[in-house]
Design a protein around this motif. Structure first.
Motif, short mmCIF file in Angstrom:
data_model
loop_
_atom_site.label_atom_id
_atom_site.label_comp_id
_atom_site.label_asym_id
_atom_site.label_seq_id
_atom_site.Cartn_x
_atom_site.Cartn_y
_atom_site.Cartn_z
N LEU A 36 0.81 -1.21 0.00
CA LEU A 36 0.00 0.00 0.00
C LEU A 36 0.85 1.27 0.00
CD1 LEU A 36 -2.85 -0.93 2.53
CD2 LEU A 36 -3.08 -0.65 0.06
N VAL A 37 1.98 1.23 0.69
CA VAL A 37 2.80 2.44 0.81
C VAL A 37 3.97 2.47 -0.15
CG1 VAL A 37 2.14 2.74 3.23
CG2 VAL A 37 4.23 1.47 2.67
N PHE A 38 4.28 1.34 -0.79
CA PHE A 38 5.49 1.28 -1.60
C PHE A 38 5.56 2.32 -2.71
CE2 PHE A 38 7.45 -0.07 -5.56
CZ PHE A 38 8.79 0.03 -5.18
N PRO A 39 4.53 2.50 -3.54
CA PRO A 39 4.66 3.48 -4.62
C PRO A 39 5.05 4.87 -4.12
CG PRO A 39 2.76 2.10 -5.02
CD PRO A 39 3.23 1.79 -3.62
N PHE A 40 4.55 5.25 -2.94
CA PHE A 40 4.92 6.54 -2.37
C PHE A 40 6.37 6.54 -1.91
CE2 PHE A 40 0.34 5.97 -1.61
CZ PHE A 40 -0.15 7.07 -2.31
N LEU A 41 6.77 5.46 -1.23
CA LEU A 41 8.16 5.36 -0.78
C LEU A 41 9.12 5.40 -1.96
CD1 LEU A 41 7.84 2.48 1.86
CD2 LEU A 41 8.10 4.92 2.33
N ALA A 42 8.78 4.69 -3.03
CA ALA A 42 9.64 4.67 -4.21
C ALA A 42 9.75 6.07 -4.82
CB ALA A 42 9.09 3.68 -5.24
N ARG A 43 8.63 6.76 -4.93
CA ARG A 43 8.64 8.09 -5.52
C ARG A 43 9.51 9.05 -4.70
NH1 ARG A 43 5.45 10.86 -9.13
NH2 ARG A 43 5.45 13.13 -8.90
N PHE A 44 9.35 9.00 -3.37
CA PHE A 44 10.11 9.91 -2.52
C PHE A 44 11.60 9.54 -2.52
CE2 PHE A 44 5.95 10.12 0.06
CZ PHE A 44 5.40 10.99 -0.88
N THR A 45 11.91 8.25 -2.66
CA THR A 45 13.31 7.83 -2.76
C THR A 45 13.92 8.33 -4.06
OG1 THR A 45 12.86 5.85 -1.43
CG2 THR A 45 14.88 5.85 -2.72
N LEU A 46 13.17 8.28 -5.14
CA LEU A 46 13.66 8.80 -6.41
C LEU A 46 13.87 10.31 -6.34
CD1 LEU A 46 11.39 6.76 -8.85
CD2 LEU A 46 13.87 6.52 -8.58
N GLU A 47 13.05 10.99 -5.57
CA GLU A 47 13.19 12.44 -5.42
C GLU A 47 14.37 12.81 -4.54
OE1 GLU A 47 8.50 13.87 -5.71
OE2 GLU A 47 9.47 13.63 -3.76
N ARG A 48 14.53 12.10 -3.42
CA ARG A 48 15.46 12.54 -2.37
C ARG A 48 16.70 11.68 -2.24
NH1 ARG A 48 11.36 14.14 2.60
NH2 ARG A 48 9.75 15.16 1.33
N GLY A 49 16.69 10.51 -2.86
CA GLY A 49 17.83 9.63 -2.76
C GLY A 49 17.72 8.64 -1.63
N ILE A 50 18.76 7.83 -1.49
CA ILE A 50 18.73 6.74 -0.51
C ILE A 50 18.70 7.27 0.92
CG2 ILE A 50 21.24 6.51 -0.28
CD1 ILE A 50 20.83 3.46 -0.36
N ALA A 110 7.55 12.86 -13.18
CA ALA A 110 7.71 14.28 -12.94
C ALA A 110 8.69 14.53 -11.80
CB ALA A 110 6.35 14.89 -12.59
N VAL A 111 9.53 13.53 -11.47
CA VAL A 111 10.48 13.68 -10.38
C VAL A 111 11.89 13.49 -10.90
CG1 VAL A 111 8.85 12.91 -8.65
CG2 VAL A 111 10.28 11.23 -9.77
N PRO A 112 12.86 14.17 -10.32
CA PRO A 112 14.25 14.05 -10.78
C PRO A 112 14.84 12.71 -10.37
CG PRO A 112 14.14 15.47 -8.85
CD PRO A 112 12.71 15.16 -9.22
N ALA A 113 15.81 12.24 -11.13
CA ALA A 113 16.46 10.95 -10.85
C ALA A 113 17.63 11.18 -9.90
CB ALA A 113 16.93 10.31 -12.14
N VAL A 114 17.33 11.38 -8.63
CA VAL A 114 18.39 11.61 -7.65
C VAL A 114 19.05 10.30 -7.28
CG1 VAL A 114 18.91 12.51 -5.38
CG2 VAL A 114 17.22 13.66 -6.79
N VAL A 115 18.32 9.44 -6.58
CA VAL A 115 18.76 8.09 -6.20
C VAL A 115 20.23 8.10 -5.77
CG1 VAL A 115 18.70 5.67 -6.80
CG2 VAL A 115 17.17 7.24 -7.95
N SER A 116 20.54 8.91 -4.79
CA SER A 116 21.94 9.03 -4.36
C SER A 116 22.11 8.58 -2.93
CB SER A 116 22.40 10.47 -4.51
OG SER A 116 21.58 11.33 -3.74
#
Length: 373
Positions: A150-164, A367-373
């Motif tokens: 239920l929460v994964f798509p949100f977690l993935a999106r925020f991780t892509l935005e903000r990184g690890i 619509a989110v930047p590829a940070v994943v850092s």
């Protein structure tokens, strides 16, 4: 298992097989020793006596796989469509889970109340019908797994935005929640074992491992043999330490369990990373057999306790050779083979027809930047 959203990797199915097998060995040992058979003891048999660690591998592997899918979708310029993602997850787990839940409510019909239907969403809490007997007891994990979905798509999106670092922040919060919960719960071992506060960090660690795999893919492939040996040693040490310090069921309250899931999941994340990166293939027959075991692992996991209990209560100890260790291995082989056959039947009858109804859940532009850092 083949996904519509990422290239199939048999190594992940092989790890599913391992997780299901460890849980099977754990419960086989409990039933066999409880019937008067040989009881294993000592830290280096802990992978069996603490084989419930396979659940930790399942949760870590789920986080890893789904984050891999999110990264793959991101690289293709697509985002996960929440509705389609949940549709696939429902088709994946609900049919067999509902069958097991109906078995549980049938067994406990004399004590069942209509409000107990709410336990469909909370099989890990309270007096859920699935917890009433060992036959359906493994189903407690399904509600947790679906909560993670239920929460994964949100977690993935925020991780892509903000990184690890975003996942790292969650792990710090979870450590705080674990410590706080320990101060007020007299049965903290069971709390950490079967609730969100005890397991969410394992899903997060799996997600973080997927990000690290993307970033260090080349280095991991080069060091994979050494890392594989180190990760196996870490997993063995994890379980040996658990057996020595706080074996499951020995005490309802141990401070060890505050950080146990982090340690357990770190070992499994290391094994996942090294096994996925490990280039040499297993012999063809073994490769296919273990991948098949992963494909039917969900049925294997949910149904194995019922079959083991039938063996324990209706067959009992069988001693064809008179040598306890040999007799135990024979019973193990028979029970494992019978469970595999039952799981294969269940997969083709209950799971596969619904799995064919899945569809890709990636669409549109991110619509989110590829940070994943």
């Amino acid at each position: 298992m083949h996904s519509l959203n990422i290239q199939y990797n048999p190594r992940l199915d092989q790890l599913r097989w391992l997780a299901a097998t460890l849980v099977f060995l754990f419960h086989f040992h409990l039933e066999y020793a409880g019937s008067g058979g040989i009881r294993l003891d000592g830290p280096w048999s802990a992978l069996v006596t603490e084989g419930h660690t396979g659940v930790g591998l399942f949760f870590t592997l789920s986080g890893f796989l789904f984050m891999q899918i999110a990264l793959h979708q991101h690289a293709a310029g697509r985002e996960i469509v929440y509705r389609d993602f949940l549709r696939n997850r429902v088709l994946r787990i609900v049919p067999l889970y509902l069958v097991v839940f109906l078995v549980a409510t049938s067994i406990g019909r004399d004590k069942f109340a209509p409000a107990d239907l709410l336990y469909l969403f909370a099989s890990n809490l309270g007096l859920a019908p699935t917890s009433g007997t060992v036959v359906t007891g493994a189903a407690w994990t399904i509600s947790l797994e679906f909560l993670f979905y239920l929460v994964f798509p949100f977690l993935a999106r925020f991780t892509l935005e903000r990184g690890i670092a975003y996942l790292g922040g969650w792990l710090v919060l979870m450590a705080f929640f674990k410590l706080a919960a320990y101060t007020v719960n007299d049965n903290s071992t069971l709390m950490y074992f079967s609730t969100w506060v005890g397991r969410f960090d394992q899903f997060l660690i799996g997600m973080a491992a997927a990000v690290l795999h993307q970033r260090w893919r080349v280095q991991l492939a080069r060091l994979a043999p050494l890392l594989l040996l180190a990760s196996v040693a870490l997993v063995l040490w994890d379980t040996a330490l658990m057996h020595r310090v706080a074996p499951f069921g020995a005490t309802p309250r141990s401070a060890f369990w505050i950080w146990w899931s982090l340690l357990e999941s770190a070992g499994w994340a290391a094994l996942i990373l090294s096994w996925v990166a490990f280039a040499p293939r297993l012999p063809g027959v073994l490769e296919r057999a273990l991948s098949q075991g992963g494909k039917v692992s969900f049925s294997f996991y949910l149904l194995h306790m019922g079959l083991l209990h039938i063996f324990a209560t209706r067959v009992g100890l069988v001693a064809p050779t008179g040598t306890p260790w040999v007799d135990g291995l024979i019973m193990l082989a028979v029970a494992y083979g019978a469970t595999w056959a039952l799981a294969t039947l269940s997969y083709h009858i209950v799971e596969e027809p619904f799995l064919r109804m899945r569809r890709s859940y990636g669409a549109g532009r991110l619509a989110v930047p590829a940070v994943v850092s």
